[in-house]
Design a protein around this motif. Structure first.
Motif, mmCIF file in Angstrom:
data_model
loop_
_atom_site.group_PDB
_atom_site.id
_atom_site.type_symbol
_atom_site.label_atom_id
_atom_site.label_comp_id
_atom_site.label_asym_id
_atom_site.label_seq_id
_atom_site.Cartn_x
_atom_site.Cartn_y
_atom_site.Cartn_z
ATOM 1 N N LEU A 51 -7.392 1.966 7.934
ATOM 2 C CA LEU A 51 -6.739 3.099 7.276
ATOM 3 C C LEU A 51 -6.229 2.741 5.879
ATOM 4 O O LEU A 51 -6.108 3.621 5.013
ATOM 5 C CB LEU A 51 -5.578 3.603 8.138
ATOM 6 C CG LEU A 51 -5.959 4.302 9.443
ATOM 7 C CD1 LEU A 51 -4.718 4.565 10.286
ATOM 8 C CD2 LEU A 51 -6.693 5.619 9.160
ATOM 9 N N THR A 52 -5.932 1.456 5.661
ATOM 10 C CA THR A 52 -5.377 1.046 4.366
ATOM 11 C C THR A 52 -6.367 0.204 3.557
ATOM 12 O O THR A 52 -5.974 -0.450 2.597
ATOM 13 C CB THR A 52 -4.069 0.253 4.571
ATOM 14 O OG1 THR A 52 -4.338 -0.893 5.397
ATOM 15 C CG2 THR A 52 -3.004 1.105 5.228
ATOM 16 N N ARG A 53 -7.620 0.184 4.005
ATOM 17 C CA ARG A 53 -8.691 -0.511 3.281
ATOM 18 C C ARG A 53 -8.398 -2.012 3.116
ATOM 19 O O ARG A 53 -8.589 -2.599 2.034
ATOM 20 C CB ARG A 53 -8.931 0.135 1.911
ATOM 21 C CG ARG A 53 -9.245 1.632 2.014
ATOM 22 C CD ARG A 53 -9.268 2.299 0.636
ATOM 23 N NE ARG A 53 -9.470 3.731 0.744
ATOM 24 C CZ ARG A 53 -8.497 4.604 0.980
ATOM 25 N NH1 ARG A 53 -7.256 4.168 1.152
ATOM 26 N NH2 ARG A 53 -8.757 5.893 1.058
ATOM 27 N N TYR A 111 0.823 -1.215 0.000
ATOM 28 C CA TYR A 111 0.000 0.000 0.000
ATOM 29 C C TYR A 111 0.856 1.264 0.000
ATOM 30 O O TYR A 111 0.407 2.324 -0.409
ATOM 31 C CB TYR A 111 -0.904 -0.018 1.231
ATOM 32 C CG TYR A 111 -1.971 1.045 1.233
ATOM 33 C CD1 TYR A 111 -3.184 0.845 0.567
ATOM 34 C CD2 TYR A 111 -1.781 2.254 1.904
ATOM 35 C CE1 TYR A 111 -4.171 1.817 0.569
ATOM 36 C CE2 TYR A 111 -2.761 3.239 1.920
ATOM 37 C CZ TYR A 111 -3.958 3.017 1.244
ATOM 38 O OH TYR A 111 -4.939 3.982 1.253
ATOM 39 N N ILE A 139 0.573 7.126 6.497
ATOM 40 C CA ILE A 139 -0.361 6.431 5.597
ATOM 41 C C ILE A 139 -1.118 7.488 4.807
ATOM 42 O O ILE A 139 -1.747 8.384 5.393
ATOM 43 C CB ILE A 139 -1.343 5.553 6.398
ATOM 44 C CG1 ILE A 139 -0.568 4.509 7.213
ATOM 45 C CG2 ILE A 139 -2.342 4.875 5.472
ATOM 46 C CD1 ILE A 139 -1.452 3.702 8.160
ATOM 47 N N ASP A 140 -1.028 7.386 3.507
ATOM 48 C CA ASP A 140 -1.667 8.375 2.625
ATOM 49 C C ASP A 140 -1.207 9.792 2.955
ATOM 50 O O ASP A 140 -1.991 10.744 2.888
ATOM 51 C CB ASP A 140 -3.195 8.285 2.718
ATOM 52 C CG ASP A 140 -3.744 6.997 2.121
ATOM 53 O OD1 ASP A 140 -3.126 6.489 1.162
ATOM 54 O OD2 ASP A 140 -4.762 6.489 2.627
ATOM 55 N N GLY A 141 0.062 9.926 3.322
ATOM 56 C CA GLY A 141 0.624 11.232 3.620
ATOM 57 C C GLY A 141 0.245 11.798 4.980
ATOM 58 O O GLY A 141 0.624 12.928 5.304
ATOM 59 N N ILE A 142 -0.479 11.042 5.783
ATOM 60 C CA ILE A 142 -0.910 11.504 7.108
ATOM 61 C C ILE A 142 -0.139 10.760 8.190
ATOM 62 O O ILE A 142 0.006 9.539 8.138
ATOM 63 C CB ILE A 142 -2.426 11.280 7.305
ATOM 64 C CG1 ILE A 142 -3.207 12.025 6.224
ATOM 65 C CG2 ILE A 142 -2.867 11.725 8.692
ATOM 66 C CD1 ILE A 142 -4.696 11.744 6.246
ATOM 67 N N ALA A 154 2.497 2.267 2.898
ATOM 68 C CA ALA A 154 2.582 2.814 4.255
ATOM 69 C C ALA A 154 4.023 2.718 4.749
ATOM 70 O O ALA A 154 4.810 1.890 4.270
ATOM 71 C CB ALA A 154 1.649 2.044 5.182
#
Length: 264
Positions: free
Chosen positions: A252-254, A177, A235-238, A179
């Motif tokens: 958070l990562t589906r 993903y 994760i996703d830039g957060i 992460a």
């Protein structure tokens, strides 16, 4: 000396319970590293509170006049040896694992050393006639056993999760993903995070930020990511700071956590 130990550990226990900064702490962050570590508590209570209890028992034994001089000395000797062994163990953990020292803890260690030296010098003439080395051996074995059990408990060796296909699948999914899990070799919370995945922790997208130790510069990848605390997940830039449950990471990562349960 027991009263002095009570004052030191009582103060440390109070600061740990209230979250206040200790007057013993310096600005290098050593106290914070120790207070946030898994070794700062035992069974949910601050380690300083356990030390306070030990000093209290030593004080009560010292004030008791019901027991003979020899019996009182033997009880004092065993208690102080136990406290000294645990204090030395925790000091070694601070240096080797956390690369940090607690001034208050070192002060307590100094008191225990002074107490033990005093008891050695004041060994009663009526002490057992058996060889001193044999006496040492008989008392040291149970103390070493207690320290070994403490190490097993505090290091989390009993809490290592077994192999899980779901955890392994999630760990691989986190890597795929994109992460990132930023941590440090001396970070106890990072070790806790890895234990959530058991043997699958090797598959996590882990980035070691401080391979040289706590007081060494972070590697460029961590500095570029702006990491300031450990563990940090990106994760996703957060950024997500602190230990996260696998279920949280799955959301958070589906990742279909419930479907993956069938694999186990």
């Amino acid at each position: 000396m027991a009263v002095l130990g009570l004052l030191i550990t009582g103060y440390l226990a109070w600061t740990a319970g209230s979250g206040s900064a200790s007057a013993f702490c310096t600005g290098d962050g050593s106290c914070d590293a120790i207070q946030r570590s898994g070794w700062s508590t035992l069974l949910g209570l601050p380690m300083a509170l356990w030390g306070f209890g030990l000093y209290a028992v030593v004080a009560l034994v010292s004030l008791s006049r019901k027991a003979s001089l020899l019996l009182r000395w033997q009880r004092q000797w065993r208690l102080v040896l136990l406290g000294l062994a645990i204090s030395l163990y925790l000091t070694a953990v601070g240096k080797l694992v956390l690369d940090a020292f607690c001034i208050g803890c070192l002060a307590s260690l100094a008191v225990l050393i002074a107490m033990f030296a005093c008891l050695q010098v004041r060994r009663p003439a009526a002490a057992p006639g058996q060889p001193w080395g044999r006496w040492w051996g008989m008392q040291a074995v149970p103390v070493l056993l207690v320290v070994a059990l403490l190490h097993v408990h505090q290091s989390g060796l009993l809490h290592q999760r077994p192999e899980s296909r779901r955890a392994a699948a999630l760990a691989q999914h986190l890597t795929d993903y994109g992460a990132k899990f930023y941590g440090a070799s001396w970070c106890v919370e990072c070790s806790r995070q890895k234990r959530h995945f058991g043997h699958a922790a090797d598959r996590l997208p882990y980035v070691e930020c401080s391979p040289g130790g706590r007081n060494t510069p972070m590697v460029s990848a961590c500095a570029a990511a702006g990491v300031t605390v450990f563990p940090t997940w990106v994760i996703d830039g957060i950024e997500h700071n602190g230990v996260m449950e696998p279920q949280q990471l799955a959301v958070l990562t589906r990742f279909d956590w419930d479907k993956a349960a069938a694999a186990d």
